[in-house]
Design a protein around this motif. Structure first.
Motif, PDB file in Angstrom:
ATOM      1  N   UNK A 100      26.065  12.305 108.961  1.00  0.00           N
ATOM      2  CA  UNK A 100      27.140  12.410 109.695  1.00  0.00           C
ATOM      3  C   UNK A 100      28.092  13.326 108.702  1.00  0.00           C
ATOM      4  N   UNK A 101      28.399  14.504 109.216  1.00  0.00           N
ATOM      5  CA  UNK A 101      29.117  15.522 108.350  1.00  0.00           C
ATOM      6  C   UNK A 101      30.534  15.169 107.939  1.00  0.00           C
ATOM      7  N   UNK A 102      31.302  14.654 109.105  1.00  0.00           N
ATOM      8  CA  UNK A 102      32.534  14.154 109.017  1.00  0.00           C
ATOM      9  C   UNK A 102      32.872  13.209 108.163  1.00  0.00           C
ATOM     10  N   UNK A 103      31.806  11.973 107.915  1.00  0.00           N
ATOM     11  CA  UNK A 103      31.664  10.971 106.973  1.00  0.00           C
ATOM     12  C   UNK A 103      31.681  11.678 105.624  1.00  0.00           C
ATOM     13  N   UNK A 104      30.566  12.555 105.427  1.00  0.00           N
ATOM     14  CA  UNK A 104      30.435  12.913 104.263  1.00  0.00           C
ATOM     15  C   UNK A 104      31.557  13.572 103.646  1.00  0.00           C
ATOM     16  N   UNK A 105      32.211  14.628 104.664  1.00  0.00           N
ATOM     17  CA  UNK A 105      33.249  15.376 103.981  1.00  0.00           C
ATOM     18  C   UNK A 105      34.525  14.229 103.831  1.00  0.00           C
ATOM     19  N   UNK A 106      34.845  13.373 104.389  1.00  0.00           N
ATOM     20  CA  UNK A 106      35.868  12.392 104.165  1.00  0.00           C
ATOM     21  C   UNK A 106      35.605  11.667 102.853  1.00  0.00           C
ATOM     22  N   UNK A 107      34.283  11.405 102.229  1.00  0.00           N
ATOM     23  CA  UNK A 107      33.849  10.982 100.999  1.00  0.00           C
ATOM     24  C   UNK A 107      34.115  11.879  99.907  1.00  0.00           C
ATOM     25  N   UNK A 108      33.842  13.407 100.341  1.00  0.00           N
ATOM     26  CA  UNK A 108      34.420  14.433  99.453  1.00  0.00           C
ATOM     27  C   UNK A 108      35.776  14.450  99.145  1.00  0.00           C
ATOM     28  N   UNK A 109      36.506  14.451  99.953  1.00  0.00           N
ATOM     29  CA  UNK A 109      37.773  14.914  99.768  1.00  0.00           C
ATOM     30  C   UNK A 109      38.806  13.573  99.399  1.00  0.00           C
ATOM     31  N   UNK A 110      38.196  12.101  99.267  1.00  0.00           N
ATOM     32  CA  UNK A 110      39.096  11.125  99.243  1.00  0.00           C
ATOM     33  C   UNK A 110      39.892  11.096  98.078  1.00  0.00           C
TER      34      UNK A 110
END
Length: 199
Positions: A100-110
């Motif tokens: 899930x790209x949305x999940x991966x992005x939110x981890x990346x930006x946290x």
């Protein structure tokens, strides 16, 4: 979500305190997702996995970032712990099978945020800073803001991080400044738009 599987894998990667933090962030993210109408499952997964790379050494973080063509700025070379967010997104995909790209992005930006954050990005970022185990000056106000207005909570968080870094004479990552400006610009455009509708 394969909750039990993720926790079992995390137990081999994180100490007890970090795992407790990850569970608390996951629960806090779910609460904020329910409050703001975001996807509960995505918030739970991102919150749980957000720190999966947090206990890697500086050498490991830098090596993984470079091997996987993750851009590394000078501030990150001097403070590699900041890379645990993008490296964590890599691990979430490779070791936990998250697609899930949305999940991966939110981890990346946290950790540092971004100039254009999605609702999920904002929720995971703030859940990390406000979970019940957090105890630092201003956290109670931040918790209150997070339940009222995500953008105002983000601005408060960015402002405090920047001011603290200035007081301590530390480096300021350019992305924090960009993230703060991104929120401010968006809010000001919305204000202008709302005024034009009234007049």
């Amino acid at each position: 979500m394969q909750h039990k599987y993720y926790i079992e894998r995390l137990q081999g990667m994180l100490g007890n305190k970090r795992l407790e933090h990850s569970l608390a962030v996951s629960a806090t993210a779910v609460g904020l997702a329910e409050l703001y109408g975001a996807d509960r499952r995505q918030a739970e997964m991102a919150g749980l996995l957000h720190d999966c790379a947090r206990e890697l050494s500086d050498v490991e973080l830098l090596a993984m970032a470079r091997e996987n063509h993750v851009p590394v700025v000078e501030v990150e070379e001097l403070k590699p712990v900041l890379l645990h967010a993008p490296v964590g997104a890599l691990l979430a995909r490779r070791q936990f099978g998250v697609l899930d790209q949305a999940v991966l992005q939110s981890i990346n930006l946290h950790t540092l945020g971004d100039a254009a954050m999605t609702l999920l990005d904002k929720i995971v970022f703030l859940a990390d800073k406000t979970e019940p185990g957090r105890n630092y000056p201003g956290v109670d106000k931040l918790r209150q803001l997070a339940t009222q207005n995500l953008d105002q909570a983000l601005l408060y968080c960015f402002d405090n991080a920047i001011l603290l870094a200035v007081r301590r004479g530390e480096l300021i990552h350019p992305r924090i400044v960009q993230a703060r400006n991104g929120i401010n610009i968006f809010n000001r455009r919305q204000e202008i738009l709302n005024l034009s509708r009234i007049t």
